[in-house]
Design a protein around this motif. Structure first.
Motif, PDB file in Angstrom:
ATOM      1  N   ALA A 109      43.634  18.780  38.610  1.00  0.00           N
ATOM      2  CA  ALA A 109      44.838  18.233  39.237  1.00  0.00           C
ATOM      3  C   ALA A 109      45.098  18.852  40.603  1.00  0.00           C
ATOM      4  N   GLY A 110      44.397  19.943  40.910  1.00  0.00           N
ATOM      5  CA  GLY A 110      44.661  20.640  42.166  1.00  0.00           C
ATOM      6  C   GLY A 110      46.098  21.134  42.213  1.00  0.00           C
ATOM      7  N   ALA A 111      46.611  21.519  41.047  1.00  0.00           N
ATOM      8  CA  ALA A 111      48.017  21.908  40.925  1.00  0.00           C
ATOM      9  C   ALA A 111      48.263  23.270  41.564  1.00  0.00           C
ATOM     10  N   SER A 112      49.510  23.518  41.869  1.00  0.00           N
ATOM     11  CA  SER A 112      49.914  24.789  42.456  1.00  0.00           C
ATOM     12  C   SER A 112      49.743  25.915  41.439  1.00  0.00           C
ATOM     13  N   GLU A 113      49.144  27.000  41.893  1.00  0.00           N
ATOM     14  CA  GLU A 113      48.993  28.154  41.016  1.00  0.00           C
ATOM     15  C   GLU A 113      50.338  28.821  40.730  1.00  0.00           C
ATOM     16  N   GLN A 114      51.303  28.630  41.624  1.00  0.00           N
ATOM     17  CA  GLN A 114      52.597  29.302  41.458  1.00  0.00           C
ATOM     18  C   GLN A 114      53.241  28.982  40.113  1.00  0.00           C
ATOM     19  N   GLU A 115      53.064  27.727  39.650  1.00  0.00           N
ATOM     20  CA  GLU A 115      53.644  27.340  38.364  1.00  0.00           C
ATOM     21  C   GLU A 115      53.018  28.133  37.226  1.00  0.00           C
ATOM     22  N   LYS A 170      43.716  34.236  43.024  1.00  0.00           N
ATOM     23  CA  LYS A 170      43.871  33.085  43.918  1.00  0.00           C
ATOM     24  C   LYS A 170      45.318  32.936  44.384  1.00  0.00           C
ATOM     25  N   LEU A 171      46.257  33.441  43.600  1.00  0.00           N
ATOM     26  CA  LEU A 171      47.669  33.340  43.969  1.00  0.00           C
ATOM     27  C   LEU A 171      48.028  34.221  45.157  1.00  0.00           C
ATOM     28  N   ARG A 172      47.346  35.362  45.259  1.00  0.00           N
ATOM     29  CA  ARG A 172      47.625  36.321  46.328  1.00  0.00           C
ATOM     30  C   ARG A 172      49.107  36.681  46.401  1.00  0.00           C
ATOM     31  N   SER A 173      49.706  36.810  45.240  1.00  0.00           N
ATOM     32  CA  SER A 173      51.139  37.092  45.169  1.00  0.00           C
ATOM     33  C   SER A 173      51.380  38.561  44.854  1.00  0.00           C
ATOM     34  N   PRO A 174      52.278  39.206  45.601  1.00  0.00           N
ATOM     35  CA  PRO A 174      52.629  40.589  45.282  1.00  0.00           C
ATOM     36  C   PRO A 174      53.160  40.733  43.848  1.00  0.00           C
ATOM     37  N   ARG A 175      53.703  39.674  43.279  1.00  0.00           N
ATOM     38  CA  ARG A 175      54.226  39.731  41.911  1.00  0.00           C
ATOM     39  C   ARG A 175      53.112  39.957  40.881  1.00  0.00           C
ATOM     40  N   THR A 176      51.853  39.725  41.273  1.00  0.00           N
ATOM     41  CA  THR A 176      50.736  39.910  40.335  1.00  0.00           C
ATOM     42  C   THR A 176      50.162  41.320  40.354  1.00  0.00           C
ATOM     43  N   VAL A 177      50.596  42.142  41.303  1.00  0.00           N
ATOM     44  CA  VAL A 177      50.001  43.477  41.483  1.00  0.00           C
ATOM     45  C   VAL A 177      50.044  44.318  40.204  1.00  0.00           C
ATOM     46  N   PRO A 178      51.194  44.456  39.531  1.00  0.00           N
ATOM     47  CA  PRO A 178      51.193  45.292  38.318  1.00  0.00           C
ATOM     48  C   PRO A 178      50.223  44.776  37.247  1.00  0.00           C
ATOM     49  N   ALA A 179      50.156  43.472  37.050  1.00  0.00           N
ATOM     50  CA  ALA A 179      49.253  42.907  36.038  1.00  0.00           C
ATOM     51  C   ALA A 179      47.796  43.138  36.417  1.00  0.00           C
ATOM     52  N   LEU A 180      47.467  42.990  37.699  1.00  0.00           N
ATOM     53  CA  LEU A 180      46.086  43.202  38.141  1.00  0.00           C
ATOM     54  C   LEU A 180      45.687  44.671  38.038  1.00  0.00           C
ATOM     55  N   ALA A 181      46.597  45.569  38.387  1.00  0.00           N
ATOM     56  CA  ALA A 181      46.305  47.005  38.275  1.00  0.00           C
ATOM     57  C   ALA A 181      46.085  47.364  36.803  1.00  0.00           C
ATOM     58  N   GLU A 182      46.896  46.793  35.933  1.00  0.00           N
ATOM     59  CA  GLU A 182      46.741  47.035  34.495  1.00  0.00           C
ATOM     60  C   GLU A 182      45.388  46.498  34.010  1.00  0.00           C
ATOM     61  N   ALA A 183      45.002  45.311  34.486  1.00  0.00           N
ATOM     62  CA  ALA A 183      43.715  44.720  34.090  1.00  0.00           C
ATOM     63  C   ALA A 183      42.540  45.573  34.566  1.00  0.00           C
ATOM     64  N   ALA A 184      42.714  46.250  35.690  1.00  0.00           N
ATOM     65  CA  ALA A 184      41.648  47.112  36.208  1.00  0.00           C
ATOM     66  C   ALA A 184      41.475  48.367  35.348  1.00  0.00           C
ATOM     67  N   ARG A 185      42.528  48.759  34.669  1.00  0.00           N
ATOM     68  CA  ARG A 185      42.462  49.973  33.827  1.00  0.00           C
ATOM     69  C   ARG A 185      42.083  49.663  32.380  1.00  0.00           C
ATOM     70  N   TRP A 186      42.426  48.485  31.916  1.00  0.00           N
ATOM     71  CA  TRP A 186      42.309  48.135  30.501  1.00  0.00           C
ATOM     72  C   TRP A 186      40.909  47.607  30.178  1.00  0.00           C
ATOM     73  N   VAL A 187      40.351  48.057  29.090  1.00  0.00           N
ATOM     74  CA  VAL A 187      39.084  47.524  28.603  1.00  0.00           C
ATOM     75  C   VAL A 187      39.364  46.865  27.246  1.00  0.00           C
ATOM     76  N   PRO A 188      39.480  45.522  27.230  1.00  0.00           N
ATOM     77  CA  PRO A 188      39.687  44.853  25.946  1.00  0.00           C
ATOM     78  C   PRO A 188      38.520  45.161  25.009  1.00  0.00           C
ATOM     79  N   GLU A 189      38.814  45.162  23.730  1.00  0.00           N
ATOM     80  CA  GLU A 189      37.805  45.515  22.731  1.00  0.00           C
ATOM     81  C   GLU A 189      36.527  44.686  22.886  1.00  0.00           C
ATOM     82  N   TYR A 190      36.667  43.388  23.164  1.00  0.00           N
ATOM     83  CA  TYR A 190      35.487  42.534  23.270  1.00  0.00           C
ATOM     84  C   TYR A 190      34.634  42.840  24.505  1.00  0.00           C
ATOM     85  N   LEU A 191      35.177  43.621  25.447  1.00  0.00           N
ATOM     86  CA  LEU A 191      34.413  44.017  26.645  1.00  0.00           C
ATOM     87  C   LEU A 191      33.987  45.485  26.605  1.00  0.00           C
ATOM     88  N   ASP A 192      34.140  46.099  25.469  1.00  0.00           N
ATOM     89  CA  ASP A 192      33.821  47.522  25.332  1.00  0.00           C
ATOM     90  C   ASP A 192      32.373  47.839  25.716  1.00  0.00           C
TER      91      ASP A 192
END
Length: 178
Positions: free
Chosen positions: A72-78, A104-126
């Motif tokens: 749909a080429g929809a807005s990522e903001q939603e 792709k959003l390049r939103s400052p609101r995503t920074v905490p989630a992205l930093a957390e994702a950089a630290r977290w290793v989900p079990e399936y990616l161990d």
């Protein structure tokens, strides 16, 4: 498909028909998918499918929602809040896709989630010594303007993992902040 109900195999096939296959093209149009689901807006449908998939904790349908969203080429903001929530959810295996979409959003609101994702290793990616999820999260952080993203990257400069440390330094250098 009523709200909250799982997609039928036929509905999943319909959505998968939106994916471009080299040599074959697409087997369905966005208009066909929208008509089937009784929607006129692809972004609205994608968000509805995403919320339903999250409610049912159905990773396969998260992928279906992402396919409709892309077609749909929809807005990522939603997708911002649901994607942040998905980045932290341990019931699916699409974290790298979620991080890519957040990037792709390049939103400052995503920074905490992205930093957390950089630290977290989900079990399936161990097993992943290359820390692909962390590297993708750091690349996404590198693309976000502002001090919050820079500070998040700087927090990884002394990481004990060499791959993470090097990725953070590359992103700071790419931003001209190293």
């Amino acid at each position: 498909m009523e709200g909250g109900q799982a997609m039928t195999p036929e509905e999943q096939d319909l959505v998968m028909g939106l994916v471009f296959v080299p040599g074959e093209g697409r087997t369905h149009t966005l208009d066909e998918v929208l008509a089937h689901f009784g929607e006129s807006d692809g972004g609205v449908l994608a968000l509805r499918l995403l919320r339903d998939a999250m409610e049912r904790r159905d990773a396969g349908e998260v992928e279906m929602a992402v396919i409709v969203h892309a077609a749909a080429g929809a807005s990522e903001q939603e997708f911002l809040e649901p994607l942040i929530e998905l980045s932290r959810a341990d019931w699916h295996t699409r974290h790298e896709d979620v991080v890519r979409l957040l990037g792709k959003l390049r939103s400052p609101r995503t920074v905490p989630a992205l930093a957390e994702a950089a630290r977290w290793v989900p079990e399936y990616l161990d097993w992943d010594e290359n820390r692909a999820l962390a590297v993708k999260a750091l690349w996404a952080l590198g693309a976000i303007p502002g001090a919050e993203a820079r500070e998040a990257l700087e927090g990884f400069r002394d990481d004990e993992n060499e791959i993470i440390r090097e990725s953070a330094l590359k992103q700071l250098a790419r931003r001209g902040e190293f």
